[in-house]
Design an enzyme around this catalytic site. Sequence first.
Site, PDB file in Angstrom:
ATOM      1  N   ARG A 112       0.818  -1.238   0.000  1.00  0.00           N
ATOM      2  CA  ARG A 112       0.000   0.000   0.000  1.00  0.00           C
ATOM      3  C   ARG A 112       0.841   1.272   0.000  1.00  0.00           C
ATOM      4  O   ARG A 112       0.385   2.335   0.415  1.00  0.00           O
ATOM      5  CB  ARG A 112      -0.966   0.022   1.179  1.00  0.00           C
ATOM      6  CG  ARG A 112      -1.968  -1.114   1.137  1.00  0.00           C
ATOM      7  CD  ARG A 112      -3.136  -0.860   2.065  1.00  0.00           C
ATOM      8  NE  ARG A 112      -4.044  -1.980   2.002  1.00  0.00           N
ATOM      9  CZ  ARG A 112      -3.943  -3.061   2.778  1.00  0.00           C
ATOM     10  NH1 ARG A 112      -2.981  -3.144   3.671  1.00  0.00           N
ATOM     11  NH2 ARG A 112      -4.810  -4.032   2.654  1.00  0.00           N
ATOM     12  N   LYS A 134       2.003  11.232 -10.487  1.00  0.00           N
ATOM     13  CA  LYS A 134       1.068  10.400 -11.251  1.00  0.00           C
ATOM     14  C   LYS A 134       1.807   9.139 -11.644  1.00  0.00           C
ATOM     15  O   LYS A 134       2.869   9.211 -12.292  1.00  0.00           O
ATOM     16  CB  LYS A 134       0.609  11.122 -12.513  1.00  0.00           C
ATOM     17  CG  LYS A 134      -0.646  11.925 -12.337  1.00  0.00           C
ATOM     18  CD  LYS A 134      -1.168  12.368 -13.695  1.00  0.00           C
ATOM     19  CE  LYS A 134      -2.368  13.270 -13.519  1.00  0.00           C
ATOM     20  NZ  LYS A 134      -2.805  13.844 -14.811  1.00  0.00           N
ATOM     21  N   GLU A 176       6.413  19.000 -24.156  1.00  0.00           N
ATOM     22  CA  GLU A 176       5.872  19.240 -22.805  1.00  0.00           C
ATOM     23  C   GLU A 176       6.382  20.579 -22.258  1.00  0.00           C
ATOM     24  O   GLU A 176       5.689  21.240 -21.485  1.00  0.00           O
ATOM     25  CB  GLU A 176       6.265  18.105 -21.848  1.00  0.00           C
ATOM     26  CG  GLU A 176       5.704  16.736 -22.222  1.00  0.00           C
ATOM     27  CD  GLU A 176       4.198  16.565 -21.932  1.00  0.00           C
ATOM     28  OE1 GLU A 176       3.565  17.512 -21.427  1.00  0.00           O
ATOM     29  OE2 GLU A 176       3.677  15.482 -22.231  1.00  0.00           O
ATOM     30  N   LYS A 218       5.180  22.986 -13.377  1.00  0.00           N
ATOM     31  CA  LYS A 218       4.550  21.720 -12.976  1.00  0.00           C
ATOM     32  C   LYS A 218       4.433  21.640 -11.460  1.00  0.00           C
ATOM     33  O   LYS A 218       3.389  21.247 -10.916  1.00  0.00           O
ATOM     34  CB  LYS A 218       5.352  20.543 -13.528  1.00  0.00           C
ATOM     35  CG  LYS A 218       4.785  19.220 -13.069  1.00  0.00           C
ATOM     36  CD  LYS A 218       4.497  18.250 -14.160  1.00  0.00           C
ATOM     37  CE  LYS A 218       3.537  17.167 -13.663  1.00  0.00           C
ATOM     38  NZ  LYS A 218       3.544  15.968 -14.430  1.00  0.00           N
ATOM     39  N   GLU A 228      -5.805  16.314  -9.072  1.00  0.00           N
ATOM     40  CA  GLU A 228      -6.482  16.739 -10.300  1.00  0.00           C
ATOM     41  C   GLU A 228      -7.979  16.930 -10.123  1.00  0.00           C
ATOM     42  O   GLU A 228      -8.784  16.355 -10.860  1.00  0.00           O
ATOM     43  CB  GLU A 228      -6.199  15.738 -11.431  1.00  0.00           C
ATOM     44  CG  GLU A 228      -6.463  16.317 -12.806  1.00  0.00           C
ATOM     45  CD  GLU A 228      -5.889  15.452 -13.917  1.00  0.00           C
ATOM     46  OE1 GLU A 228      -4.678  15.509 -14.139  1.00  0.00           O
ATOM     47  OE2 GLU A 228      -6.658  14.709 -14.551  1.00  0.00           O
ATOM     48  N   ARG A 232      -5.143  20.931 -12.043  1.00  0.00           N
ATOM     49  CA  ARG A 232      -4.086  20.098 -12.631  1.00  0.00           C
ATOM     50  C   ARG A 232      -4.399  19.686 -14.064  1.00  0.00           C
ATOM     51  O   ARG A 232      -3.494  19.365 -14.833  1.00  0.00           O
ATOM     52  CB  ARG A 232      -3.836  18.872 -11.742  1.00  0.00           C
ATOM     53  CG  ARG A 232      -2.638  18.069 -12.220  1.00  0.00           C
ATOM     54  CD  ARG A 232      -2.194  17.008 -11.239  1.00  0.00           C
ATOM     55  NE  ARG A 232      -1.111  16.238 -11.807  1.00  0.00           N
ATOM     56  CZ  ARG A 232      -0.272  15.494 -11.108  1.00  0.00           C
ATOM     57  NH1 ARG A 232      -0.389  15.412  -9.792  1.00  0.00           N
ATOM     58  NH2 ARG A 232       0.695  14.827 -11.712  1.00  0.00           N
ATOM     59  N   ASN A 236      -2.688  18.830 -18.928  1.00  0.00           N
ATOM     60  CA  ASN A 236      -3.065  17.945 -20.031  1.00  0.00           C
ATOM     61  C   ASN A 236      -3.473  18.729 -21.268  1.00  0.00           C
ATOM     62  O   ASN A 236      -4.171  18.210 -22.138  1.00  0.00           O
ATOM     63  CB  ASN A 236      -4.180  17.003 -19.590  1.00  0.00           C
ATOM     64  CG  ASN A 236      -3.603  15.867 -18.790  1.00  0.00           C
ATOM     65  OD1 ASN A 236      -2.870  15.041 -19.310  1.00  0.00           O
ATOM     66  ND2 ASN A 236      -3.888  15.864 -17.509  1.00  0.00           N
ATOM     67  N   HIS A 239      -3.510  17.020 -24.553  1.00  0.00           N
ATOM     68  CA  HIS A 239      -3.380  15.583 -24.315  1.00  0.00           C
ATOM     69  C   HIS A 239      -4.630  14.777 -24.681  1.00  0.00           C
ATOM     70  O   HIS A 239      -4.521  13.587 -24.927  1.00  0.00           O
ATOM     71  CB  HIS A 239      -3.035  15.313 -22.852  1.00  0.00           C
ATOM     72  CG  HIS A 239      -1.590  15.578 -22.521  1.00  0.00           C
ATOM     73  ND1 HIS A 239      -0.979  16.786 -22.763  1.00  0.00           N
ATOM     74  CD2 HIS A 239      -0.631  14.782 -21.966  1.00  0.00           C
ATOM     75  CE1 HIS A 239       0.289  16.725 -22.362  1.00  0.00           C
ATOM     76  NE2 HIS A 239       0.520  15.520 -21.878  1.00  0.00           N
ATOM     77  N   HIS A 243      -3.564  11.762 -26.603  1.00  0.00           N
ATOM     78  CA  HIS A 243      -3.702  10.368 -26.142  1.00  0.00           C
ATOM     79  C   HIS A 243      -4.478   9.543 -27.167  1.00  0.00           C
ATOM     80  O   HIS A 243      -4.178   8.364 -27.381  1.00  0.00           O
ATOM     81  CB  HIS A 243      -4.430  10.308 -24.798  1.00  0.00           C
ATOM     82  CG  HIS A 243      -3.561  10.664 -23.628  1.00  0.00           C
ATOM     83  ND1 HIS A 243      -4.076  11.094 -22.426  1.00  0.00           N
ATOM     84  CD2 HIS A 243      -2.218  10.660 -23.459  1.00  0.00           C
ATOM     85  CE1 HIS A 243      -3.081  11.332 -21.571  1.00  0.00           C
ATOM     86  NE2 HIS A 243      -1.950  11.087 -22.189  1.00  0.00           N
ATOM     87  N   HIS A 255       4.992  10.239 -27.397  1.00  0.00           N
ATOM     88  CA  HIS A 255       3.942  10.953 -26.668  1.00  0.00           C
ATOM     89  C   HIS A 255       3.986  12.458 -26.997  1.00  0.00           C
ATOM     90  O   HIS A 255       2.958  13.073 -27.313  1.00  0.00           O
ATOM     91  CB  HIS A 255       4.148  10.715 -25.164  1.00  0.00           C
ATOM     92  CG  HIS A 255       3.255  11.516 -24.282  1.00  0.00           C
ATOM     93  ND1 HIS A 255       1.876  11.332 -24.225  1.00  0.00           N
ATOM     94  CD2 HIS A 255       3.521  12.543 -23.418  1.00  0.00           C
ATOM     95  CE1 HIS A 255       1.361  12.200 -23.363  1.00  0.00           C
ATOM     96  NE2 HIS A 255       2.339  12.940 -22.865  1.00  0.00           N
TER      97      HIS A 255
HETATM   98  N1  GLY Z   1       1.253  14.794 -17.116  1.00  0.00           N
HETATM   99  C1  GLY Z   1       0.195  15.533 -16.573  1.00  0.00           C
HETATM  100  C2  GLY Z   1       0.149  15.563 -15.093  1.00  0.00           C
HETATM  101  O1  GLY Z   1       1.108  15.194 -14.453  1.00  0.00           O
HETATM  102  O2  GLY Z   1      -0.862  15.932 -14.529  1.00  0.00           O
END
Ligand code: GLY
Length: 355
Positions: A112, A134, A176, A218, A228, A232, A236, A239, A243, A255
């Site tokens: 955990r 993430k 990015e 970031k 998020e 946050r 994206n 994205h 994606h 990516h």
């Molecule tokens: N790559 C997007 C984030 O970390 O929220």
Amino acid sequence: MAEVTVTAEREYKVRITGDWRGDLSPWASKRSRVAIVFPATMRDLIPRIEFNGVEVVELEIPDGEFGKSPSVLQYLWNELGKNGFTRSDLIVAIGGGTVTDIAGFLAASWLRGIDWIAIPTTLAGMVDASVGGKTGINSPFGKNLIGAFHSPISVIIDPSWLKTLSDRDFAAGLAEVIKCGFIDENQILELLGSRSLQSIREDSSRVLNLIEQAVTTKAKVVSLDFKESELREILNYGHTFGHAIEKVSQYSIRHGEAVSIGMVFVAELAAAHGLISSELVEQHRQVLKGVGLPISLGAIDGANNWDALYSAMALDKKSRGNSIRLVALSEIGNCTRIEDVSEADLKSAYEKVLL
Ligand code: GLY
């Protein structure tokens, strides 16, 4: 040496340093066991790592998005089990974003949650994947659909890894960085100007500055909204469509390349909604193309398939219920959301990035 602090789940430092082994040593020396997770392609680049009295377990995994799979994770869990990893042991990820993603998820899921450190070796990993906690793996239904938020205890960025990158991979990482230049107030777009990829790569202090600016953006965003709930999402930018391109083209492109096209797509959509000017859409094309990134679906195998792209977008994590929701700009440094957008509007933005 620069240092950026992140306060998300815990406080930790992103250190931009010239000596990843020296930086790792104090963390690792205190543990009984350390697992080093790295991709097969980096075996020859990573020296045998030893810390006095510490059992070091090397865990080599397949490269790329296909390595971020349930079966690879099962292998990693088995190795931790066989080697008796406890809550006070440590996982270290050395590699690009796919490696820090799966190793971070390994750390999140084992007992955990145990400590982990990210040592990103690609530009995309340095400015995005390794920072913010993430972690996750891919599912047959889409990218990063299985995962957890689990912050590392440290991120060690050693820019000397960048010499190992091809121009294509470096440019993919810049996507990015450029994203951070559009979504936040910083100096990224000025630092890039109309410079070519080569002139940026040759200017190491400019590269360091770009990394620091992107990491600062970031860190600021994830510290305010770790899980998020809304803010946050701006990370994206580009994205949702990006994606979808990755999935439909079966991850045959980088990516960052997919995100580059995704940013132009959503800029076109924003302009069609009256949110931004056509000049700002053009600025997207210029800066992205200027560093060698793709700005249209052009020759990308399998990607010119609207129905498949639309279904993939519908499963994106930013979607709510049955409606597609996209992060868009209202101006440089300010983001908004486009919600309940019709398929016809989306398709018309797609047609603008076809060729
Ligand atoms: N790559 C997007 C984030 O970390 O929220």
